[in-house]
Write a protein that holds these residues in place. Sequence first.
Motif, PDB file in Angstrom:
ATOM      1  N   MET A 113      44.545  33.149  34.074  1.00  0.00           N
ATOM      2  CA  MET A 113      43.886  32.491  35.198  1.00  0.00           C
ATOM      3  C   MET A 113      42.384  32.365  34.966  1.00  0.00           C
ATOM      4  O   MET A 113      41.732  33.295  34.498  1.00  0.00           O
ATOM      5  N   ASP A 114      41.841  31.198  35.314  1.00  0.00           N
ATOM      6  CA  ASP A 114      40.406  30.947  35.163  1.00  0.00           C
ATOM      7  C   ASP A 114      39.615  31.400  36.387  1.00  0.00           C
ATOM      8  O   ASP A 114      38.376  31.363  36.377  1.00  0.00           O
ATOM      9  N   GLY A 115      40.297  31.813  37.422  1.00  0.00           N
ATOM     10  CA  GLY A 115      39.643  32.280  38.633  1.00  0.00           C
ATOM     11  C   GLY A 115      40.683  32.522  39.710  1.00  0.00           C
ATOM     12  O   GLY A 115      41.851  32.137  39.578  1.00  0.00           O
ATOM     13  N   ALA A 116      40.270  33.162  40.784  1.00  0.00           N
ATOM     14  CA  ALA A 116      41.193  33.451  41.886  1.00  0.00           C
ATOM     15  C   ALA A 116      40.433  33.434  43.201  1.00  0.00           C
ATOM     16  O   ALA A 116      39.269  33.841  43.266  1.00  0.00           O
ATOM     17  N   ILE A 117      41.099  32.944  44.237  1.00  0.00           N
ATOM     18  CA  ILE A 117      40.543  33.018  45.585  1.00  0.00           C
ATOM     19  C   ILE A 117      41.594  33.610  46.508  1.00  0.00           C
ATOM     20  O   ILE A 117      42.790  33.614  46.200  1.00  0.00           O
ATOM     21  N   SER A 118      41.142  34.117  47.625  1.00  0.00           N
ATOM     22  CA  SER A 118      42.045  34.606  48.660  1.00  0.00           C
ATOM     23  C   SER A 118      41.339  34.432  49.993  1.00  0.00           C
ATOM     24  O   SER A 118      40.184  34.823  50.144  1.00  0.00           O
ATOM     25  N   ILE A 119      42.032  33.840  50.957  1.00  0.00           N
ATOM     26  CA  ILE A 119      41.451  33.582  52.266  1.00  0.00           C
ATOM     27  C   ILE A 119      42.202  34.398  53.322  1.00  0.00           C
ATOM     28  O   ILE A 119      43.393  34.194  53.549  1.00  0.00           O
ATOM     29  N   ALA A 156      36.803  36.380  40.832  1.00  0.00           N
ATOM     30  CA  ALA A 156      37.730  36.348  41.957  1.00  0.00           C
ATOM     31  C   ALA A 156      36.891  36.439  43.228  1.00  0.00           C
ATOM     32  O   ALA A 156      35.992  37.279  43.321  1.00  0.00           O
ATOM     33  N   VAL A 157      37.164  35.566  44.187  1.00  0.00           N
ATOM     34  CA  VAL A 157      36.453  35.575  45.468  1.00  0.00           C
ATOM     35  C   VAL A 157      37.477  35.789  46.568  1.00  0.00           C
ATOM     36  O   VAL A 157      38.339  34.931  46.805  1.00  0.00           O
ATOM     37  N   LEU A 158      37.384  36.941  47.206  1.00  0.00           N
ATOM     38  CA  LEU A 158      38.371  37.338  48.211  1.00  0.00           C
ATOM     39  C   LEU A 158      37.700  37.420  49.574  1.00  0.00           C
ATOM     40  O   LEU A 158      36.932  38.341  49.837  1.00  0.00           O
TER      41      LEU A 158
END
Length: 293
Positions: A113-119, A156-158
């Motif tokens: 994975m090149d990045g991850a987000i979670s909302i 990663a931005v959570l």
Amino acid sequence: MPRPEVQAPPEIFYNEAEARKYTTSSRIIEIQARISERALELLALPDDGVPKMLLDIGCGSGLSGETLTEHGHRWIGCDISRSMLDVALERETEGDLLLADMGEGLGLRPGVMDGAISISAVQWLCNADKSSHEPRLRLKAFFGSLYRCLARGARAVLQFYADNVKQTEMLVSFAMKAGFAGGVVIDWPHSSKAKKSYLVLTCGTSSVASLPKGKGENGEMCSSDDDDDGDESNDDQTVGTYGRNRSNKRQKVNKKNGRGKDWLLRKKEQMRKRGRDVPADTKYTGRKRKTRF
């Protein structure tokens, strides 16, 4: 009204009726789009025109994934609610969908994975929804698997909603133990309604990465440290920066009255000169025994 995460486990709370209600709410759609845009901004992907493969953790019905698609990225979404994923399929979202419990780890290959987000999802891990759930073990499994599936240097931005400072500290602590560097970015820290917290993590860095500033009134960049009113009640709004901190195991010695390992070796040498029977010196000489011994 109490928060969803304290009412029921996510797979139960987000049933078919709640999933459709959530997805058709114009207010929710607007909020999700705005938060997803901010998360993508904090992700700081290189502007090289190459689509990235991103992970959307707790993707729900694909509202946040639409933002990723609009920016030309490919994505994989995982969620524990089958009803939410069914709605996402009906809406024909562009991402690949995976039914999974993030508290059991992310079943992805290392470095893909090149990045991850979670909302609005990771705060669920701080609660014990079932008798078999141990929040600390679930946080460890989640952050450990997230670290492994990200490419080195990826972010990663959570985005999360914490009930208290302790939950925030739990999330940050287990992220750092997994090997991440980063911290918490807070937008609009002095607003009770608009305040948003983002855990911004960088994978594979040996030092503390530079952390973006949060947004304040009128969208300008700031941090809660700019507050000069001396109100200690805002201590939990401070933007924190953390680095990977794994303390090295140190040799434990008894330093009471200055009697450390050196003193012990000198004392044994004196006893030998006097003809006493003294145990041989080893690497364990002078180490403090564990309390359970």
